[in-house]
Design a protein around this motif. Structure first.
Motif, mmCIF file in Angstrom:
data_model
loop_
_atom_site.group_PDB
_atom_site.id
_atom_site.type_symbol
_atom_site.label_atom_id
_atom_site.label_comp_id
_atom_site.label_asym_id
_atom_site.label_seq_id
_atom_site.Cartn_x
_atom_site.Cartn_y
_atom_site.Cartn_z
ATOM 1 N N PRO A 168 0.836 -1.206 0.000
ATOM 2 C CA PRO A 168 0.000 0.000 0.000
ATOM 3 C C PRO A 168 0.870 1.255 0.000
ATOM 4 O O PRO A 168 1.884 1.322 0.685
ATOM 5 C CB PRO A 168 -0.809 -0.123 1.291
ATOM 6 N N GLY A 169 0.499 2.207 -0.819
ATOM 7 C CA GLY A 169 1.207 3.474 -0.886
ATOM 8 C C GLY A 169 2.506 3.426 -1.666
ATOM 9 O O GLY A 169 3.290 4.374 -1.614
ATOM 10 N N LEU A 170 2.750 2.343 -2.406
ATOM 11 C CA LEU A 170 4.020 2.193 -3.107
ATOM 12 C C LEU A 170 3.900 2.322 -4.625
ATOM 13 O O LEU A 170 4.854 2.041 -5.344
ATOM 14 C CB LEU A 170 4.659 0.844 -2.755
ATOM 15 N N LEU A 171 2.749 2.753 -5.109
ATOM 16 C CA LEU A 171 2.544 2.856 -6.551
ATOM 17 C C LEU A 171 3.564 3.788 -7.203
ATOM 18 O O LEU A 171 4.108 3.480 -8.266
ATOM 19 C CB LEU A 171 1.121 3.318 -6.868
ATOM 20 N N GLU A 172 3.875 4.899 -6.563
ATOM 21 C CA GLU A 172 4.846 5.842 -7.133
ATOM 22 C C GLU A 172 6.224 5.192 -7.248
ATOM 23 O O GLU A 172 6.908 5.338 -8.260
ATOM 24 C CB GLU A 172 4.920 7.105 -6.281
ATOM 25 N N LEU A 173 6.631 4.437 -6.222
ATOM 26 C CA LEU A 173 7.914 3.733 -6.277
ATOM 27 C C LEU A 173 7.892 2.679 -7.376
ATOM 28 O O LEU A 173 8.845 2.555 -8.140
ATOM 29 C CB LEU A 173 8.229 3.072 -4.935
ATOM 30 N N PHE A 174 6.811 1.920 -7.470
ATOM 31 C CA PHE A 174 6.694 0.895 -8.506
ATOM 32 C C PHE A 174 6.851 1.517 -9.889
ATOM 33 O O PHE A 174 7.612 1.037 -10.730
ATOM 34 C CB PHE A 174 5.356 0.172 -8.380
ATOM 35 N N GLN A 175 6.152 2.616 -10.135
ATOM 36 C CA GLN A 175 6.245 3.290 -11.430
ATOM 37 C C GLN A 175 7.668 3.760 -11.692
ATOM 38 O O GLN A 175 8.199 3.592 -12.804
ATOM 39 C CB GLN A 175 5.282 4.474 -11.480
ATOM 40 N N ALA A 176 8.312 4.330 -10.687
ATOM 41 C CA ALA A 176 9.688 4.812 -10.853
ATOM 42 C C ALA A 176 10.635 3.656 -11.168
ATOM 43 O O ALA A 176 11.487 3.767 -12.059
ATOM 44 C CB ALA A 176 10.144 5.543 -9.590
ATOM 45 N N VAL A 177 10.492 2.537 -10.467
ATOM 46 C CA VAL A 177 11.363 1.380 -10.694
ATOM 47 C C VAL A 177 11.191 0.850 -12.116
ATOM 48 O O VAL A 177 12.173 0.608 -12.823
ATOM 49 C CB VAL A 177 11.103 0.278 -9.643
ATOM 50 N N VAL A 178 9.953 0.678 -12.547
ATOM 51 C CA VAL A 178 9.712 0.164 -13.910
ATOM 52 C C VAL A 178 10.291 1.115 -14.951
ATOM 53 O O VAL A 178 10.937 0.684 -15.906
ATOM 54 C CB VAL A 178 8.210 -0.092 -14.150
ATOM 55 N N ASN A 179 10.099 2.401 -14.771
ATOM 56 C CA ASN A 179 10.645 3.361 -15.734
ATOM 57 C C ASN A 179 12.172 3.363 -15.720
ATOM 58 O O ASN A 179 12.803 3.414 -16.784
ATOM 59 C CB ASN A 179 10.109 4.764 -15.471
ATOM 60 N N LEU A 180 12.788 3.283 -14.542
ATOM 61 C CA LEU A 180 14.254 3.242 -14.477
ATOM 62 C C LEU A 180 14.796 2.009 -15.194
ATOM 63 O O LEU A 180 15.793 2.096 -15.911
ATOM 64 C CB LEU A 180 14.722 3.279 -13.023
ATOM 65 N N VAL A 181 14.141 0.875 -14.993
ATOM 66 C CA VAL A 181 14.563 -0.348 -15.691
ATOM 67 C C VAL A 181 14.426 -0.146 -17.207
ATOM 68 O O VAL A 181 15.346 -0.454 -17.974
ATOM 69 C CB VAL A 181 13.751 -1.571 -15.219
#
Length: 125
Positions: free
Chosen positions: A80-93
């Protein structure tokens, strides 16, 4: 030997969380990677470092090697509350390893299965 990067949380840094089951699953996944002849590189994020430092360290890791596949762990996707981190990680990859297949797992122990599927999809594209 294919190089695989697995990104997840260090289970020992999550407050109020029993790290033992996840740590055991990470170890199981690592053994399976080795049995399959896949070179695994772990990048475990300290849960207390979600202020951007973890993202900078991830960029360094992504730039340090060429990976055939990158796994984004379930804790990063499902928490919960980690959507922004998930999006950042996928984009960085995507930006730093554009030729890598991206895989997602249900648990740390099944990462090798999802990597094999992602690598197969990559070969068939």
């Amino acid at each position: 030997m294919p190089n695989i990067l697995v990104i997840g949380f260090d289970p020992h840094t999550i407050p109020g969380f029993d790290p033992a089951p996840v740590a055991a699953a990470i170890e199981q996944g690592s053994k399976l990677f080795a049995e399959l002849g896949l070179a695994e590189d772990l990048f475990l994020i300290d849960f207390a470092e979600l202020d951007g430092r973890a993202q900078a360290e991830l960029v360094e890791k992504l730039q340090s090697n060429s990976y055939d596949a990158v796994v984004v762990g379930g804790g990063i996707r499902k928490g919960p509350g980690l959507l922004e981190l998930f999006q950042a990680v996928v984009n960085l990859v995507h930006w730093h390893q554009p030729d890598a297949a991206i895989a997602f797992n249900d648990s740390a122990g099944d990462s090798p299965d999802w990597v094999l599927k992602a690598l197969e999809q990559k070969r068939n594209r």
